[in-house]
Write a protein that holds these residues in place. Structure first.
Motif, PDB file in Angstrom:
ATOM      1  N   VAL A 113      10.325  20.205  56.041  1.00 19.35           N
ATOM      2  CA  VAL A 113       8.879  19.491  56.202  1.00 19.35           C
ATOM      3  C   VAL A 113       7.908  21.036  55.719  1.00 19.35           C
ATOM      4  O   VAL A 113       8.587  21.869  56.210  1.00 19.35           O
ATOM      5  CB  VAL A 113       8.616  18.881  57.208  1.00 19.35           C
ATOM      6  N   GLY A 114       6.849  20.603  55.323  1.00 21.09           N
ATOM      7  CA  GLY A 114       5.996  21.719  55.167  1.00 21.09           C
ATOM      8  C   GLY A 114       4.628  21.198  54.370  1.00 21.09           C
ATOM      9  O   GLY A 114       4.744  20.255  53.455  1.00 21.09           O
ATOM     10  N   PRO A 115       3.519  22.012  54.259  1.00 24.40           N
ATOM     11  CA  PRO A 115       2.518  21.267  53.550  1.00 24.40           C
ATOM     12  C   PRO A 115       2.579  21.480  52.098  1.00 24.40           C
ATOM     13  O   PRO A 115       1.903  20.380  51.245  1.00 24.40           O
ATOM     14  CB  PRO A 115       1.398  22.594  53.656  1.00 24.40           C
ATOM     15  N   LYS A 121       3.985  14.337  48.640  1.00 25.47           N
ATOM     16  CA  LYS A 121       4.773  13.030  49.396  1.00 25.47           C
ATOM     17  C   LYS A 121       6.343  13.081  49.138  1.00 25.47           C
ATOM     18  O   LYS A 121       6.729  12.190  48.514  1.00 25.47           O
ATOM     19  CB  LYS A 121       4.019  11.929  49.126  1.00 25.47           C
ATOM     20  N   LEU A 122       6.821  14.213  49.105  1.00 25.93           N
ATOM     21  CA  LEU A 122       8.278  14.476  49.088  1.00 25.93           C
ATOM     22  C   LEU A 122       8.954  14.427  50.458  1.00 25.93           C
ATOM     23  O   LEU A 122       8.764  15.248  51.293  1.00 25.93           O
ATOM     24  CB  LEU A 122       8.513  15.692  48.252  1.00 25.93           C
ATOM     25  N   GLY A 173       7.103  32.646  49.414  1.00 24.94           N
ATOM     26  CA  GLY A 173       5.906  32.527  50.476  1.00 24.94           C
ATOM     27  C   GLY A 173       5.698  31.198  51.080  1.00 24.94           C
ATOM     28  O   GLY A 173       5.093  31.363  52.114  1.00 24.94           O
ATOM     29  N   SER A 174       6.088  30.209  50.787  1.00 23.05           N
ATOM     30  CA  SER A 174       6.033  28.816  51.106  1.00 23.05           C
ATOM     31  C   SER A 174       6.524  28.693  52.480  1.00 23.05           C
ATOM     32  O   SER A 174       7.992  29.234  52.648  1.00 23.05           O
ATOM     33  CB  SER A 174       6.597  27.771  50.110  1.00 23.05           C
ATOM     34  N   LYS A 175       5.796  28.260  53.474  1.00 21.78           N
ATOM     35  CA  LYS A 175       6.351  28.208  54.760  1.00 21.78           C
ATOM     36  C   LYS A 175       6.666  26.863  55.171  1.00 21.78           C
ATOM     37  O   LYS A 175       5.900  25.852  55.009  1.00 21.78           O
ATOM     38  CB  LYS A 175       5.071  28.754  55.957  1.00 21.78           C
ATOM     39  N   LEU A 176       7.935  26.585  55.575  1.00 24.05           N
ATOM     40  CA  LEU A 176       8.356  25.318  55.792  1.00 24.05           C
ATOM     41  C   LEU A 176       9.226  25.389  57.293  1.00 24.05           C
ATOM     42  O   LEU A 176       9.075  26.385  57.959  1.00 24.05           O
ATOM     43  CB  LEU A 176       9.407  24.808  54.827  1.00 24.05           C
ATOM     44  N   HIS A 177       9.420  24.013  57.668  1.00 23.60           N
ATOM     45  CA  HIS A 177      10.233  23.967  58.840  1.00 23.60           C
ATOM     46  C   HIS A 177      11.354  23.142  58.553  1.00 23.60           C
ATOM     47  O   HIS A 177      11.304  22.264  57.933  1.00 23.60           O
ATOM     48  CB  HIS A 177       9.527  23.493  60.184  1.00 23.60           C
TER      49      HIS A 177
END
Length: 901
Positions: A113-115, A121-122, A173-177
């Motif tokens: 998940v991530g912004p 909406k993936l 640099g995309s921040k996710l969890h």
């Protein structure tokens, strides 16, 4: 008995020894060189077949299940050590064929998940993969590779394929969890950051072929399911995740090199794959698909080698007969010399010792030269040196054995054959006939192992040819005797003298050799024609039209769209579904019989397309004439399905589902096979499309058959793709995924592929060598046959010329005398060559070259024309040889010098 004397005699009879040396050279050349050429052609065919397959087809993979590793273990170190251990445990033949190997460790997919993902909406699951060597196989486009140094508290660094990242709206640099998805949210959450984006240096590199793939997104199987994405992490990060209790799975892949697979040892390689399957660790899953193309190719090679053994037996037997004839002619010319040697007190073996000394000066040298020339042929050698040595020894002994057969007395006439053979000769001939018949029966009943040189297999053709020659020798003088009596009542002496001499000719051994040679050539021609005709039938079975378009589902109007294309003459629709269950009633009560394939065809449309395509297809009347009417549909079923329905009492009413609709049918007939179905399909139901009852939804075709001239395959493919898209995007429910592209196959293309792929090069080589070699050797044997009686004919012609026989009459006499001999030899050989395929075809396994279609050997009208042409050429060649020989001997000198000059 000195060496100098032997050398002088070899020089004095140089022509005869040169002929013997050339025949010896040819024998050892074939023994040494032909196996090399066969191995070369087999290697080329194997390389072409394996290269036509996806490279991943050659992978042998071990995969473990997802499981939690021990906190103190290093999963990457364990995977690396086990990679080498699994390679060492492989059978030697398989281990030597491994060209590349990889291993990787994957963390079980977890929700990401991530912004950036939420913006589109993936729904995505990410699997982390540690893959040694990925930095050398990929090029960074942005960012950096994940850091190998583990820092507590730092987010997990992931590298993604650039195309995959752009589709997911991710960037460096995309921040996710990442965490395990539950109904209330994520558990065991860990931060993730995209460190860099990479692109493969070589997309075909096998390092990218692991599953799930790194280079593309794995689409979900159903609605509401997530996309599966794989990202690359550092080995240290994966070890820490495994130690933290995340489930991991290891994968080890070994790719077999095309150049490392030896076509001569395919059976050992296939056995090694089976051994690996049996002995694999219980905790691992073994996956491999290379045995499928290897088995198919091995079946073709074994069948080709078996056929080559038959052809080689005929060619070598013919050469052996020629060597015997050459030795006999050489000794016949020197008969007076050996008789004089015995008259002067020589021992019974004196002449044989003299001939042996002469042979030792010629034959071993010729055999060595032939063997050396054979080693220059491309290809891997076979252990044939013992066979060449045995052949050289036998040829060396040919002259001494022929010398021992020289009669001790003076010269005697040898141009007469007894009408009543001696009891000894009759016994030998009858025994030979019985032996040939017994061998043929045993071969058919016992069968054989393809790919091996079976003594019974190679002896049957030779025995049958010899037996046929014996029968011809016994039969053909009788009609000539009758013709000679009739010719005696006519004016002129040419016909009478020619037929009389032809009926008394002593041609036993030469005629056998001619029959062997011509029989080998005819055998190759008949089998080649049978294989070609069977390939045509196989192509018609696969594509019973000029072309077929296959896809998922086509819109109904695609038939009309195809009909408007240039060159298209007729189009018909086909629907094929596999593994459908039969039902007792319309509600779907299971009939408790095995699953079956269902094929819907428009009977009249299929008949029209086949007729326009010149395809020999007999559409059953039950399908062709069916019309919509109450009651069950008439169906054509396979014998297995018919037997099951009859046993269950459903042969008059049963139900089967087609694209969600259930139709009632009754058995209207059975067929062993039907076009568009695979050759090994033993369970099918064929329904007439035009007779289907009206329903709310109607079936749509999965294939389209086209008849036409000069069809544009790309235009057909585009029309098929457009038809699939119209089906996807119209109607009450539309599909969201683009359908798989339609494929177009033409009957001519399928026929071409059947004749070009696999071990067809070996098969074609055998046919060419057998046909050309048999024809050439047959003509040479006819020359020997002519020369065997040349001196006697020369004496008769000398006397007749002295009595006033004209040159034109002399040529006519030659033609009349030689025509029966040549005709009997060629026709008997052709008959043997036509009968042998009928006998041997069931055990040769040639269906491996026809996509499983049984090879049927039938009468070919072209064979008759070929035999007549060969007979004319052979007769002209025989007359030419006789004329040249008479010119060399000078008929007047033959008359003056006497019989044995």
């Amino acid at each position: 008995m000195s060496v100098g004397g032997a050398v002088r005699r070899v020089r004095a009879y140089g022509g005869q020894f040169l002929l013997l040396a050339v025949l010896t050279l040819v024998v050892t050349l074939l023994i040494s060189g032909v196996p090399r050429l066969v191995n070369r052609l087999a290697e080329q065919g194997l390389r072409a077949q394996l290269n036509s397959e996806p490279a991943a087809r050659r992978d042998v993979s071990y995969t473990s299940e997802f499981q939690t590793a021990s906190p103190v273990d290093s999963v990457m170190a364990d995977a690396r050590a086990r990679s080498e251990a699994l390679a060492e445990q492989m059978p030697p033949r398989l281990r030597s064929a491994v060209e590349e190997q990889w291993f990787s460790v994957d963390v079980a997919p977890a929700r990401l998940v991530g912004p950036d993902l939420a913006a589109r909406k993936l729904l995505v699951d990410l699997s982390l993969r540690a893959l040694p060597g990925v930095q050398q196989a990929g090029t960074l486009v942005e960012g950096a590779w994940p850091n190998e140094t583990y820092v507590p508290g730092r987010p997990i660094e992931v590298a993604l394929d650039v195309d995959v990242a752009r589709k997911l709206n991710l960037r460096p640099g995309s921040k996710l969890h990442i965490g395990n998805a539950t109904e209330t949210g994520l558990t065991d959450v860990a931060p993730v950051v995209v460190a860099g984006l990479f692109r493969p240096v070589d997309p075909a590199n096998g390092i990218w072929d692991g599953l799930p793939p790194l280079q593309r997104i794995t689409e979900p199987l159903g609605d509401g399911e997530p996309l599966i994405v794989v990202g690359v992490v550092a080995e240290s990060a994966l070890n820490k995740r495994a130690a933290a209790g995340w489930s991991v799975r290891s994968d080890w892949r070994y790719r077999l090199g095309v150049d490392r697979i030896d076509a001569r040892h395919l059976d050992q390689l296939i056995d090694g794959l089976q051994q690996m399957q049996r002995s694999k660790p219980s905790t691992l899953t073994l996956t491999q698909g290379v045995d499928v193309p290897l088995r198919a190719f091995a079946a073709q090679v074994n069948a080709a080698r078996t056929l080559l053994a038959v052809i080689a037996a005929g060619v070598l037997a013919t050469l052996a007969g020629l060597i015997v004839l050459a030795a006999t002619l050489a000794i016949r010319r020197r008969r007076a010399e050996f008789v004089l040697l015995r008259a002067r007190g020589g021992a019974a073996t004196a002449g044989a010792r003299r001939s042996l000394a002469e042979s030792l000066l010629v034959v071993p040298i010729a055999a060595a030269v032939g063997w050396w020339l054979g080693t220059l042929f491309p290809g891997a050698p076979d252990p044939t040196a013992p066979y060449a040595a045995a052949a050289a020894v036998l040829v060396t002994l040919a002259l001494p054995m022929a010398t021992l057969a020289v009669p001790a007395g003076g010269a005697a006439r040898r141009d007469l054959v007894r009408v009543r053979p001696s009891a000894r000769r009759l016994t030998v001939e009858v025994s030979l006939l019985l032996l040939a018949g017994l061998a043929a029966v045993l071969l058919r009943r016992r069968g054989l192992t393809l790919g091996e040189v079976d003594p019974l297999l190679v002896s049957v053709p030779v025995l049958l040819a010899v037996a046929a020659a014996v029968l011809a020798l016994r039969a053909y003088p009788w009609p000539l005797l009758l013709v000679s009596r009739l010719a005696a009542r006519t004016r002129g002496s040419v016909a009478f003298l020619g037929t009389a001499r032809a009926g008394r000719s002593a041609v036993a051994a030469p005629l056998v050799v001619v029959v062997l040679a011509i029989g080998t050539a005819a055998f190759c021609a008949v089998v080649a024609a049978g294989v070609g005709a069977s390939r045509e039938r196989a192509a018609e079975q696969i594509v019973p039209a000029d072309a077929v378009i296959r896809g998922e589902r086509f819109a109904p109007d695609t038939v009309d769209e195809l009909g408007r294309l240039p060159g298209v003459q007729a189009v018909t629709r086909v629907l094929l579904e596999s593994d459908e269950r039969l039902a007792v009633d319309e509600l779907g009560t299971d009939a408790r019989v095995a699953q079956t394939a269902v094929l819907l065809v428009d009977g009249s449309g299929l008949d029209a397309v086949a007729r326009e395509s010149d395809v020999d297809l007999s559409v059953p009347a039950a399908l062709r004439t069916a019309r919509p009417e109450p009651g069950p549909l008439p169906a054509i079923v396979s014998p297995a399905v018919a037997a099951d329905l009859a046993k269950a009492g459903l042969d008059h009413s049963a139900f089967i589902s087609v694209q969600g609709q259930r139709y009632e049918f009754r058995v209207a007939g059975t067929e062993e096979s039907f076009p568009l179905l695979s050759s090994n399909s033993g369970r099918f139901v064929i329904l007439p499309w035009q007779a289907l009852p009206a329903r709310n939804t109607t079936p749509v075709p999965t294939s389209l058959l086209i008849a036409g001239d000069r069809l544009d395959q790309e235009a057909l493919r585009q029309a098929g793709d457009q038809g699939q898209e119209r089906y996807q995007n119209t109607g009450a429910v539309t599909g969201k995924d683009r359908p798989i592209r339609a494929t177009v196959d033409t009957r001519a293309g399928v026929r071409r592929d059947l004749g070009n792929g696999g071990a067809n090069g070996v098969l074609a080589f055998g046919f060419v060598v057998g046909a050309v070699g048999g024809t050439v050797l047959g003509l040479l044997a006819i020359a020997f046959t002519v020369l065997a009686g040349a001196r006697a004919r020369g004496q008769v012609l000398s006397r007749l010329r002295t009595l006033g026989l004209s040159r034109r009459q002399w040529r006519g006499l030659l033609l009349v005398e030689l025509t029966p001999l040549v005709a009997v030899s060629v026709l008997t050989g052709a008959l043997v060559g036509a009968v042998l395929p009928l006998l041997l075809n069931p055990v040769l396994g040639l269906s491996a070259f026809t996509s499983g279609m049984p090879v049927r050997v039938a009468f070919e009208p072209s064979l008759v024309a070929a035999v007549l042409a060969l007979g004319a050429v052979a007769l002209g060649f025989a007359v030419t040889v006789e004329a040249l020989n008479n010119r060399r001997l000078r008929l007047g000198e033959v008359l003056r010098l006497g019989e044995e000059s």
